[in-house]
Design a protein around this motif. Structure first.
Motif, PDB file in Angstrom:
ATOM      1  N   LEU A 289      -0.314  -6.261  -5.803  1.00 17.90           N
ATOM      2  CA  LEU A 289      -1.508  -5.860  -5.049  1.00 17.90           C
ATOM      3  C   LEU A 289      -1.127  -5.378  -3.656  1.00 17.90           C
ATOM      4  N   SER A 290      -0.225  -6.101  -2.990  1.00 13.51           N
ATOM      5  CA  SER A 290       0.185  -5.721  -1.631  1.00 13.51           C
ATOM      6  C   SER A 290       0.780  -4.321  -1.609  1.00 13.51           C
ATOM      7  N   THR A 291       1.645  -4.018  -2.571  1.00 13.60           N
ATOM      8  CA  THR A 291       2.259  -2.687  -2.609  1.00 13.60           C
ATOM      9  C   THR A 291       1.254  -1.626  -3.050  1.00 13.60           C
ATOM     10  N   TYR A 296      -1.545   3.233  -1.687  1.00 11.64           N
ATOM     11  CA  TYR A 296      -2.756   4.006  -1.958  1.00 11.64           C
ATOM     12  C   TYR A 296      -3.832   3.887  -0.880  1.00 11.64           C
ATOM     13  N   LEU A 297      -3.599   3.037   0.124  1.00 13.14           N
ATOM     14  CA  LEU A 297      -4.570   2.923   1.216  1.00 13.14           C
ATOM     15  C   LEU A 297      -3.894   2.980   2.580  1.00 13.14           C
ATOM     16  N   TYR A 298      -2.922   2.114   2.797  1.00 12.09           N
ATOM     17  CA  TYR A 298      -2.283   1.999   4.115  1.00 12.09           C
ATOM     18  C   TYR A 298      -1.566   3.284   4.511  1.00 12.09           C
ATOM     19  N   ILE A 299      -0.715   3.805   3.640  1.00 13.50           N
ATOM     20  CA  ILE A 299       0.039   5.034   3.951  1.00 13.50           C
ATOM     21  C   ILE A 299      -0.893   6.237   4.086  1.00 13.50           C
ATOM     22  N   PRO A 300      -1.879   6.436   3.178  1.00 14.96           N
ATOM     23  CA  PRO A 300      -2.818   7.550   3.383  1.00 14.96           C
ATOM     24  C   PRO A 300      -3.593   7.462   4.691  1.00 14.96           C
ATOM     25  N   LEU A 301      -3.818   6.251   5.198  1.00 18.96           N
ATOM     26  CA  LEU A 301      -4.498   6.094   6.488  1.00 18.96           C
ATOM     27  C   LEU A 301      -3.596   6.452   7.673  1.00 18.96           C
TER      28      LEU A 301
END
Length: 481
Positions: A289-291, A296-301
């Protein structure tokens, strides 16, 4: 169907035998058996929810094919967002509808406006958060052109519904698991025995550790108002090991079961309670889940790019969303935000990427500094789990207040429970985990250097403990997520 049930004890050997009997027939038939078995496994709870899995599977399968044909950027984005909205729409309705309705009514009531609306009696489909994220990984990776879309509906259906990890993970990426359904599997005795060993350890975690802790933790959290400080601390401690034994135990059983069928699933837990800071903890806890959120959320932000304010914003978003993913309750949101606060000093000092190696690498015991860091991290984690376990925010705050209301030196008032036995089990469990912390799971390397007779004595002892402590079947905690 629970892993720790008679039903599964019959189901698994039957499917295993049929699976390898047809291994010489053709790959498609083997995959078809996996799909049928997975649907039976999931439908054992409620066959009506099979329609959700089937619909989600068909939507993403067809969208993947259309993404292959489409080069227009706008149309590709429309296809991607169709998949996202459909999948998250199902998740949002079943999991969050009543939460948003209740908070919508409460927000207007605060200003004196009364709104009348009845909540829906919705049954949360088991594992919907897990298979939703798994199938979304396929669509997103196809959109990003990191993965070729498949034309094999049976293989894709097997990927989405693969029964070992269907209802509580690990949340597999399409780039890792889907290609394994294209390749002929050959029975590997060493791989199968290793899978059985991991299943055994997972059952021990669940039945002996998690369920023993659960009985006491449930009593303490329910009757916290009548208990003293030391007892409340024990309750938080027992829940800390309950959730770890329960969830990582499920992951061990899932990974071991997949190995019986020739599949490799990603590691989901890596001895998180031996972490030296919160960043390391989250690299070791619920890794799939962390990865997923990272990619899919942290890097796109924007990830860690940009200034500190952007990094802080992204960190809080990722932790709060992760908390909300766990359930429709403010307690999970506070739990996520609290972990973001824990993470903040590491982010501000650029020390969140230290401690990448296993603690006390090549040594029997940690250094004083490592032991101190592990202790601080563990205490912070135990404190945050109080919010995770509490029924609501008031419950959590009152529980924490109760911890400081009396002296911690008072003897725990748990006359009806032999908590000393559970504490002894936890000590033995931690020693085993510490000894095997360099492996994929605690027993992976532990027994290989031992004499065969000693090794099998250990296995039979674990089996004896599982039967001795087994009682009423208890669902895995993460089934509710």
């Amino acid at each position: 169907m629970l892993f720790n049930s008679i039903d599964f004890a019959i189901f698994l050997p039957v499917v295993f035998a049929l699976y390898w009997l047809i291994s010489d027939a053709n790959l498609r038939l083997q995959n078809l058996l996996i799909v049928a078995s997975s649907y039976l496994f999931y439908g054992w709870w409620d066959w009506r929810f099979l329609s959700l899995i089937i619909f989600s599977t068909l939507i993403d399968f067809l969208i993947g094919i259309q993404l292959r044909k489409q080069n227009n950027i706008l149309k590709r984005k429309i296809l991607l967002w169709t998949s996202i909205l459909v999948n998250l729409g199902f998740l949002g309705f079943f999991k969050y509808y009543n939460f948003f309705l209740e908070n919508f009514i409460a927000s207007f009531s605060f200003f004196g406006v009364k709104i009348s609306a009845e909540p829906l009696h919705i049954i949360l489909p088991v594992g919907i958060s897990f298979y939703t994220f798994q199938t979304l990984s396929y669509t997103i990776d196809v959109y990003r052109k990191k993965l070729e879309p498949t034309n094999d509906l049976i293989a894709f259906s097997a990927f989405v519904s693969f029964f070992p990890q269907l209802v509580a993970g690990p949340i597999e990426r399409a780039t890792h698991l889907l290609p394994q359904f294209y390749t002929r599997r050959i029975f590997d005795y060493s791989k199968a025995t290793d899978g059985l060993r991991q299943i055994l350890w997972g059952l021990f975690k669940k039945v002996v550790i998690a369920d023993s802790c659960a009985e006491i933790a449930d009593y303490i959290f329910t009757n916290y108002a009548d208990l003293n400080s030391s007892t409340l601390i024990l309750g938080a401690l027992f829940f800390t090991f309950q959730i770890y034994g329960d969830f990582s135990g499920y992951s061990d059983i899932a990974i071991g079961t997949a190995r019986l069928f020739g599949f490799d699933l990603m590691k989901n837990f890596s001895f998180p309670y031996f972490s030296r800071d919160i960043a390391e903890f989250w690299r070791r806890w619920h890794i799939s889940l962390s990865t997923w959120f990272r990619d899919y959320l942290y890097i796109p932000l924007g990830g860690s790019k940009g200034g500190k304010l952007i990094q802080i914003r992204n960190t809080f978003i990722i932790f709060i969303v992760s908390g909300f993913w766990h359930g429709a309750n403010w307690t999970f949101i506070v739990w996520g935000a609290l972990n973001a606060v824990y993470f903040l000093p590491l982010l501000l000092t650029n020390t969140n990427r230290r401690n990448l190696e296993t603690v006390a690498q090549g040594k029997y015991f940690p250094s004083i500094k490592e032991l101190s860091s592990m202790s601080i991290t563990f205490v912070l984690t135990v404190f945050s789990w109080i919010f995770f376990r509490a029924e609501n925010i008031d419950h959590a705050l009152n529980y924490i207040t109760g911890i400081f209301s009396t002296s911690v030196m008072e003897y725990p008032n748990l006359e009806n429970y032999d908590y000393q036995i559970t504490l002894l089990l936890l000590i033995l469990f931690l020693v085993t985990e510490w000894t095997g912390r360099n492996g994929q799971y605690a027993l992976e390397k532990l027994g290989f250097k031992w004499h065969r007779s000693i090794r099998y004595t250990m296995y039979y002892l674990l089996i004896f403990c599982i039967f001795w402590f087994s009682g009423k079947e208890q669902q895995f905690i993460y089934f509710q997520f």
